[in-house]
Design a protein around this motif. Structure first.
Motif, short mmCIF file in Angstrom:
data_model
loop_
_atom_site.label_atom_id
_atom_site.label_comp_id
_atom_site.label_asym_id
_atom_site.label_seq_id
_atom_site.Cartn_x
_atom_site.Cartn_y
_atom_site.Cartn_z
N PHE A 1 43.74 -9.11 -46.90
CA PHE A 1 42.79 -10.13 -46.49
C PHE A 1 42.83 -11.31 -47.45
O PHE A 1 42.82 -12.47 -47.03
CB PHE A 1 41.39 -9.53 -46.43
CG PHE A 1 40.36 -10.48 -45.89
CD1 PHE A 1 40.37 -10.85 -44.55
CD2 PHE A 1 39.39 -11.02 -46.72
CE1 PHE A 1 39.43 -11.74 -44.04
CE2 PHE A 1 38.44 -11.90 -46.22
CZ PHE A 1 38.47 -12.26 -44.88
N VAL A 2 42.87 -11.00 -48.75
CA VAL A 2 43.05 -12.05 -49.76
C VAL A 2 44.42 -11.83 -50.40
O VAL A 2 44.56 -10.96 -51.26
CB VAL A 2 41.95 -12.00 -50.84
CG1 VAL A 2 42.16 -13.12 -51.86
CG2 VAL A 2 40.57 -12.10 -50.22
N PRO A 3 45.45 -12.57 -49.97
CA PRO A 3 46.79 -12.37 -50.52
C PRO A 3 46.80 -12.60 -52.02
O PRO A 3 46.00 -13.39 -52.54
CB PRO A 3 47.64 -13.43 -49.79
CG PRO A 3 46.86 -13.75 -48.55
CD PRO A 3 45.42 -13.61 -48.94
N PRO A 4 47.66 -11.87 -52.75
CA PRO A 4 47.72 -12.06 -54.21
C PRO A 4 48.10 -13.49 -54.57
O PRO A 4 48.92 -14.12 -53.90
CB PRO A 4 48.80 -11.06 -54.65
CG PRO A 4 49.59 -10.75 -53.41
CD PRO A 4 48.63 -10.87 -52.27
N SER A 5 47.50 -13.97 -55.64
CA SER A 5 47.75 -15.34 -56.09
C SER A 5 49.21 -15.53 -56.46
O SER A 5 49.84 -14.65 -57.05
CB SER A 5 46.85 -15.66 -57.29
OG SER A 5 47.08 -16.97 -57.75
N ALA A 6 49.76 -16.68 -56.08
CA ALA A 6 51.16 -16.98 -56.38
C ALA A 6 51.26 -18.44 -56.82
O ALA A 6 50.56 -19.30 -56.27
CB ALA A 6 52.04 -16.74 -55.16
#
Length: 511
Positions: A221-226
């Motif tokens: 739901f909240v993709p990992p920060s990139a």
């Protein structure tokens, strides 16, 4: 006191002088510069929906999901809606207490002083002029798309004296300028019809989109920060907050949700425009809060349902790979290309009403500023027949049409956000100031838990401003410098409040 010190003290007093609420209401009744009260709560609610439910509902959410937040774009919409809602509470209190044209400009003049009022009026001009031109430009683009879909072979770009001109924006701006000159009530009736049609199209798109929903598309739901592309080349495209703190520009994760909120805030722009119509509303103390909050509630529900359908149809990575992601991108990806036709028509209809409301809001802000003498007074004259500012409406229409027809004004999209958010910050602060300076003022609506909620509103709006790009801030600073130059060259000397203080107005005009 030396002459230099006296001059400095006089300058400071002139910058901080305020205009009383009673004087604002009295000026609104000035013969030859009056507007007609004809709008109802329903009209205001539809006005808010008309300006908010535009191209943003079809494209901004897709871009925010693909480039910033993934499925958590729904949280971005919630954060933007909460921020807008807090600011709108402040607008509602002011609008029900000072029911005259001018919106944030008028409220700031009554509380924080003439110079800040000018600055916020200048910001509103930036917001409404840029928004009107950008939306008119996109109207022309989508007109050509609709022509292609229905195989109508009419070129939408022509050459005029060697310049490339999009004739679509000129036509639509011209039509609504003529309609607004005929009267606000007539314009509202046309607006109501178009708005109900486009809400119907949005609901249809939501229902069809939800039929393709797959729960697995919401994971994560909240993709990992990139990190995004780095280097000096990205200085102008990263947020001011990232640049100032030295943080690595990132997408997704919590930073992505916040950046997404700053982007989708564009979709909520318009409710401050509703407040500019305060002088044309029946029973404003009751009608304005109802109309403003009703419109905000309606579009928030629509936005969340669109975001749910969008991110449930396809993985957010599909949207991220598209050059210009939109709701149509998702429908094409699931094999429902036919929906792109419906969406294109919906966008065209949606943009139509946005243009009308922005043109009206721009002319009302300029009307208030010129009536106060900060801009030439001859601009604020209204027609005897329809009680509309014909001169201003024509000037606004010509300016918006030329910008949209002959320039690439769409590159200034973020200027709309920063202009609106700066107005929201000052209005939120002004509510606290007015509660202290005029506790006796009748208020049909009061912001609850003041001063806490207004301060929270100001902080949230300013934080969203910090998440706009550094290039946007530089352009904003240049616009403010130009505005300050105009004020000191003209507005300060011709201010009616200043002239009254100096005894330079005739007795019958200094009331």
């Amino acid at each position: 006191m030396s002459r230099e010190a006296a001059a400095k003290a006089s300058l400071i007093r002139s910058l901080l002088r305020t205009k009383s609420i009673e004087q604002s209401i009295a000026d609104a009744a000035e013969p030859g510069r009056q507007l007609r009260r004809s709008l109802t709560a329903w009209d205001l609610m539809i006005l808010g929906a008309a300006v908010a439910v535009g191209a943003g509902i079809f494209s901004v959410g897709a871009r925010a999901a693909g480039d910033f937040a993934g499925p958590a774009v729904m949280l971005s919409f919630v954060l933007a809606a909460v921020t807008c809602g807090l600011a709108i509470m402040c607008y509602a209190e002011f609008a029900s207490s000072i029911p005259v044209a001018g919106s944030a400009y008028t409220y700031t003049y009554a509380t924080l002083g003439e110079f800040l009022a000018w600055i916020i009026g200048w910001d509103l001009i930036l917001e409404l002029l840029t928004a009107g031109a950008v939306i008119a430009k996109y109207w022309g683009i989508y007109l050509s798309m609709v022509f292609e879909l229905f195989e109508v072979h009419i070129p939408t770009t022509v050459s005029v004296f060697g310049l490339s001109m999009d004739w679509g924006p000129l036509v639509i701006v011209g039509l609504f300028t003529a309609l607004l000159i005929q009267g606000t009530k007539m314009s509202a009736r046309v607006n109501n019809v178009f708005t109900l049609i486009k809400i119907g199209i949005v609901l249809f798109v939501i229902v069809v989109g939800l039929s393709y929903l797959k729960v697995e598309n919401f994971t994560p739901f909240v993709p990992p920060s990139a990190p995004t592309g780095g280097g000096a080349a990205d200085v102008w495209s990263q947020s001011l907050f990232s640049w100032a703190t030295g943080a690595v520009p990132a997408k997704y994760g919590i930073p992505g949700v916040l950046s997404g909120a700053a982007l989708v805030f564009f979709a909520f722009i318009g409710f401050d425009v509703v407040a500019t119509s305060a002088e044309e509303v029946k029973d404003p103390q009751r009608t304005l809060p109802l109309g403003i909050f009703g419109g905000l509630a309606l579009v928030t529900v629509l936005y969340l349902l669109v975001a749910l359908a969008l991110t449930g149809m396809v993985p957010y990575t599909v949207l991220a790979e598209a050059e210009n992601p939109s709701l149509a991108t998702a429908f094409v990806a699931v094999g429902a290309g036919w929906a792109a036709q419906v969406i294109s028509v919906g966008i065209l209809i949606g943009l139509t009403t946005v243009i009308m409301v922005l043109l009206m809001g721009l002319s009302r802000v300029l009307l208030a500023m010129s009536r106060d003498g900060l801009l030439p007074r001859w601009l604020s004259v209204t027609s005897e027949t329809h009680r509309t500012p014909v001169r201003l409406q024509l000037i606004c229409g010509v300016a918006v049409a030329l910008l949209a027809g002959f320039t690439q004004v769409e590159i200034l999209e973020e200027m709309i956000n920063i202009g609106t958010l700066s107005a929201f910050v000052l209005v939120s602060i002004a509510v606290v100031v007015l509660r202290r300076t005029r506790p006796d003022l009748p208020r049909a609506y009061r912001v609850p838990f003041s001063p806490v909620l207004p301060i929270v509103s100001a902080v949230l709006c300013f934080y969203l401003m910090l998440n706009l790009t550094t290039l946007t801030w530089v352009r904003f600073a240049v616009w403010l410098l130009v505005g300050a130059a105009v004020y000191f060259a003209y507005g300060r000397r011709h201010s009616r409040v200043g002239m009254r203080a100096r005894g330079e107005l005739p007795v019958d005009e200094s009331r």
